[in-house]
Design a protein around this motif. Structure first.
Motif, PDB file in Angstrom:
ATOM      1  N   ILE A 152      -4.509   0.718 -13.134  1.00 14.45           N
ATOM      2  CA  ILE A 152      -3.809   1.129 -11.908  1.00 14.45           C
ATOM      3  C   ILE A 152      -3.383  -0.095 -11.096  1.00 14.45           C
ATOM      4  N   GLY A 153      -4.263  -1.083 -11.021  1.00 10.39           N
ATOM      5  CA  GLY A 153      -3.930  -2.295 -10.287  1.00 10.39           C
ATOM      6  C   GLY A 153      -2.725  -3.017 -10.860  1.00 10.39           C
ATOM      7  N   HIS A 154      -2.613  -2.975 -12.169  1.00  8.99           N
ATOM      8  CA  HIS A 154      -1.446  -3.588 -12.814  1.00  8.99           C
ATOM      9  C   HIS A 154      -0.191  -2.764 -12.547  1.00  8.99           C
ATOM     10  N   ARG A 155      -0.275  -1.454 -12.762  1.00  7.63           N
ATOM     11  CA  ARG A 155       0.915  -0.597 -12.649  1.00  7.63           C
ATOM     12  C   ARG A 155       1.470  -0.555 -11.225  1.00  7.63           C
ATOM     13  N   THR A 156       0.581  -0.668 -10.232  1.00 12.61           N
ATOM     14  CA  THR A 156       1.018  -0.607  -8.831  1.00 12.61           C
ATOM     15  C   THR A 156       1.309  -1.990  -8.244  1.00 12.61           C
ATOM     16  N   HIS A 157       1.178  -3.037  -9.068  1.00 17.36           N
ATOM     17  CA  HIS A 157       1.426  -4.424  -8.640  1.00 17.36           C
ATOM     18  C   HIS A 157       0.411  -4.893  -7.585  1.00 17.36           C
ATOM     19  N   LEU A 158      -0.720  -4.217  -7.486  1.00 12.15           N
ATOM     20  CA  LEU A 158      -1.725  -4.628  -6.509  1.00 12.15           C
ATOM     21  C   LEU A 158      -2.248  -6.036  -6.797  1.00 12.15           C
ATOM     22  N   PHE A 159      -2.495  -6.334  -8.063  1.00  8.21           N
ATOM     23  CA  PHE A 159      -2.989  -7.672  -8.396  1.00  8.21           C
ATOM     24  C   PHE A 159      -1.961  -8.742  -8.028  1.00  8.21           C
ATOM     25  N   ASP A 160      -0.689  -8.468  -8.314  1.00 10.21           N
ATOM     26  CA  ASP A 160       0.360  -9.449  -8.030  1.00 10.21           C
ATOM     27  C   ASP A 160       0.448  -9.753  -6.538  1.00 10.21           C
ATOM     28  N   VAL A 161       0.321  -8.708  -5.722  1.00 11.10           N
ATOM     29  CA  VAL A 161       0.417  -8.891  -4.269  1.00 11.10           C
ATOM     30  C   VAL A 161      -0.845  -9.575  -3.743  1.00 11.10           C
ATOM     31  N   LEU A 162      -2.021  -9.141  -4.208  1.00  9.74           N
ATOM     32  CA  LEU A 162      -3.272  -9.746  -3.757  1.00  9.74           C
ATOM     33  C   LEU A 162      -3.316 -11.245  -4.048  1.00  9.74           C
ATOM     34  N   ALA A 163      -2.748 -11.640  -5.167  1.00  4.80           N
ATOM     35  CA  ALA A 163      -2.773 -13.058  -5.540  1.00  4.80           C
ATOM     36  C   ALA A 163      -2.057 -13.929  -4.521  1.00  4.80           C
ATOM     37  N   ASP A 164      -1.103 -13.339  -3.808  1.00  6.47           N
ATOM     38  CA  ASP A 164      -0.319 -14.107  -2.835  1.00  6.47           C
ATOM     39  C   ASP A 164      -0.782 -13.903  -1.397  1.00  6.47           C
ATOM     40  N   LEU A 165      -1.809 -13.072  -1.201  1.00  8.25           N
ATOM     41  CA  LEU A 165      -2.288 -12.781   0.153  1.00  8.25           C
ATOM     42  C   LEU A 165      -3.518 -13.615   0.487  1.00  8.25           C
ATOM     43  N   HIS A 166      -3.606 -14.013   1.749  1.00  8.27           N
ATOM     44  CA  HIS A 166      -4.870 -14.525   2.262  1.00  8.27           C
ATOM     45  C   HIS A 166      -5.812 -13.330   2.377  1.00  8.27           C
ATOM     46  N   PRO A 167      -7.119 -13.547   2.602  1.00 12.63           N
ATOM     47  CA  PRO A 167      -8.017 -12.405   2.778  1.00 12.63           C
ATOM     48  C   PRO A 167      -7.408 -11.376   3.722  1.00 12.63           C
ATOM     49  N   ALA A 168      -7.368 -10.109   3.254  1.00 14.71           N
ATOM     50  CA  ALA A 168      -6.641  -9.066   3.987  1.00 14.71           C
ATOM     51  C   ALA A 168      -7.436  -7.774   4.018  1.00 14.71           C
ATOM     52  N   THR A 169      -7.218  -6.994   5.057  1.00 20.65           N
ATOM     53  CA  THR A 169      -7.834  -5.677   5.152  1.00 20.65           C
ATOM     54  C   THR A 169      -7.140  -4.719   4.196  1.00 20.65           C
ATOM     55  N   SER A 170      -7.757  -3.574   3.968  1.00 21.77           N
ATOM     56  CA  SER A 170      -7.147  -2.578   3.082  1.00 21.77           C
ATOM     57  C   SER A 170      -5.802  -2.112   3.633  1.00 21.77           C
ATOM     58  N   GLN A 171      -5.678  -2.026   4.970  1.00 20.52           N
ATOM     59  CA  GLN A 171      -4.404  -1.615   5.552  1.00 20.52           C
ATOM     60  C   GLN A 171      -3.338  -2.686   5.321  1.00 20.52           C
ATOM     61  N   GLU A 172      -3.720  -3.940   5.437  1.00 16.89           N
ATOM     62  CA  GLU A 172      -2.759  -5.020   5.212  1.00 16.89           C
ATOM     63  C   GLU A 172      -2.310  -5.063   3.751  1.00 16.89           C
ATOM     64  N   VAL A 173      -3.244  -4.800   2.849  1.00 18.40           N
ATOM     65  CA  VAL A 173      -2.876  -4.752   1.429  1.00 18.40           C
ATOM     66  C   VAL A 173      -1.949  -3.573   1.168  1.00 18.40           C
ATOM     67  N   ALA A 174      -2.268  -2.420   1.768  1.00 15.07           N
ATOM     68  CA  ALA A 174      -1.421  -1.235   1.594  1.00 15.07           C
ATOM     69  C   ALA A 174      -0.020  -1.481   2.141  1.00 15.07           C
ATOM     70  N   ASP A 175       0.053  -2.113   3.298  1.00 23.00           N
ATOM     71  CA  ASP A 175       1.368  -2.407   3.890  1.00 23.00           C
ATOM     72  C   ASP A 175       2.175  -3.344   2.989  1.00 23.00           C
ATOM     73  N   ALA A 176       1.500  -4.322   2.405  1.00 21.44           N
ATOM     74  CA  ALA A 176       2.202  -5.301   1.565  1.00 21.44           C
ATOM     75  C   ALA A 176       2.676  -4.708   0.251  1.00 21.44           C
ATOM     76  N   THR A 177       2.013  -3.640  -0.198  1.00 24.19           N
ATOM     77  CA  THR A 177       2.367  -3.033  -1.485  1.00 24.19           C
ATOM     78  C   THR A 177       3.114  -1.712  -1.320  1.00 24.19           C
ATOM     79  N   TYR A 178       3.284  -1.255  -0.065  1.00 25.25           N
ATOM     80  CA  TYR A 178       3.938   0.031   0.220  1.00 25.25           C
ATOM     81  C   TYR A 178       3.201   1.201  -0.451  1.00 25.25           C
ATOM     82  N   LEU A 179       1.860   1.095  -0.442  1.00 24.44           N
ATOM     83  CA  LEU A 179       1.019   2.141  -1.025  1.00 24.44           C
ATOM     84  C   LEU A 179       0.184   2.805   0.068  1.00 24.44           C
ATOM     85  N   GLN A 180      -0.478   3.901  -0.287  1.00 24.12           N
ATOM     86  CA  GLN A 180      -1.294   4.653   0.658  1.00 24.12           C
ATOM     87  C   GLN A 180      -2.638   3.965   0.873  1.00 24.12           C
ATOM     88  N   GLU A 181      -2.975   3.708   2.144  1.00 22.79           N
ATOM     89  CA  GLU A 181      -4.163   2.913   2.468  1.00 22.79           C
ATOM     90  C   GLU A 181      -5.438   3.516   1.909  1.00 22.79           C
TER      91      GLU A 181
END
Length: 377
Positions: A45-74
């Motif tokens: 799921i992390g691969h298909r939703t690009h979560l890993f790709d986005v996390l790799a470029d983020l500084h430590p982030a909250t779940s809401q910040e990760v959701a906002d960056a990936t346009y996914l549901q928090e």
């Protein structure tokens, strides 16, 4: 003949005493396997939703910040992040409630990792789960599960081969055959057997416009994809055709024939190899076969780093699709010994086995039926 009585141990064959420490250790390994199975789905799921790709470029982030960056549901992102945390894949800081993907982990989980991106392979676990009921029926009644029932497997395979084959074609795979690149530049006739969605062949067509390329595959859907992509790229030196590899009827037509991970799941692989032998030109003809790096004997695969996964792929795809066609059911792990034997049986006598550092799963067979001339293919 073995009878039920012979299966009952005598006094001299008595089973060893129950070892509670060994039993407890095995139970622990089963729990580890169960957890790994759950993480496999989450990694997919992390691969298909690009979560890993986005996390790799983020500084430590909250779940809401990760959701906002990936346009996914928090809420889903948060649960996924927690699974990654307890799986020791993502780091979590409870004070700031932030998550972080270590760069050492990102090196094997993101698309930027290219051939080192292991996350893409985890998609197979979920895709095989879709046919589990059908496989269980085969255990009871025999037969196999046809290609048409695998709704995602071939798309995942195409992505996987894009990382291991297509990306490595020019710099690593083609150079293992001396003189081949120069011949392709000058213009030769090429056939790819079991071409799938045509990524490798379209790449070759772009690299070598003077060569003439043909791709055969049994799947109408993948041939349509290959043809559309060739047309979109404006390629005029490649064509694709729906054809059973066992029905190839050309004689001494091709200078180069390739098959990438496409022989062992054929219904009649021996006949496919025979047709390839016939279609290959004797003078300078080369058959380049990529297939699974393994032994034909299970005891020799105990230390194989991916053996359990590959036997699973075999049982739930490669073996069963062959059996569905009334075929031999060789399976993914048919191995070097059986491959060499079958190549010799159809007439190939000059076989060189190559390994490439970027690919721990496959062997590369450089196969000829004509005279090897010094300094060229």
């Amino acid at each position: 003949m073995t009878t039920p009585d012979t299966l009952i141990p005598t006094d001299s064959q008595a089973a060893p005493p129950f070892d509670p420490d060994k039993a407890e250790a095995f139970a622990g390994s089963l729990l580890a396997t169960l957890n790994a199975g759950g993480l496999s789905l989450m990694i997919s799921i992390g691969h298909r939703t690009h979560l890993f790709d986005v996390l790799a470029d983020l500084h430590p982030a909250t779940s809401q910040e990760v959701a906002d960056a990936t346009y996914l549901q928090e809420r889903y992102v948060r649960e996924w992040l927690n699974a990654m945390t307890v799986g020791r894949i993502v780091n979590y800081d409870p004070a700031s409630q932030t998550y972080h993907l270590p760069t050492e982990h990102a090196a094997f989980l993101t698309r930027a990792a290219k051939a080192d991106n292991i996350a893409s392979i985890f998609q197979h676990i979920a895709s095989l789960g879709l046919v589990e009921d059908a496989i269980v029926r085969c255990f009871l009644a025999g037969g196999g599960v046809p290609y048409a029932e695998f709704t995602r497997f071939h798309a995942v395979m195409a992505e996987d081969s894009g990382q291991t084959v297509v990306a490595a074609l020019e710099d690593q795979i083609l150079p293992i055959v001396p003189g081949l690149v120069d011949r392709l530049k000058a213009g030769i006739d090429v056939l790819d057997v079991g071409c799938g969605s045509g990524r490798a062949l379209n790449k070759l067509a772009q690299l070598f416009p003077a060569s003439r390329l043909v791709g055969y595959d049994i799947s109408e859907d993948t041939i349509a994809i290959a043809t559309n992509e060739a047309q979109a790229a404006g390629l005029t030196n490649v064509r694709f055709q729906v054809k059973d590899a066992a029905q190839i009827d050309e004689v001494e037509r091709y200078d180069l024939i390739t098959s990438f991970d496409a022989v062992h799941d054929q219904a009649r692989p021996n006949e496919v190899l025979r047709k390839i032998y016939t279609a290959l030109r004797p003078e300078g003809g080369v058959y380049l076969m990529q297939d699974i790096r393994a032994s034909s004997q299970v005891q020799n695969n105990l230390d194989h780093p991916m053996a359990p996964f590959l036997y699973t792929i075999s049982c739930m795809h490669c073996m069963t699709v062959s059996l569905a066609e009334g075929g031999m059911g060789l399976g993914t792990m048919w191995g070097r010994e059986q491959a060499m034997e079958m190549l010799a049986e159809v007439g190939f006598q000059q076989v060189e086995l190559k390994e490439l550092p970027h690919d721990i799963v496959n062997d590369y067979y450089v196969i000829r039926k004509g005279v090897i001339r010094k300094g060229g293919a």
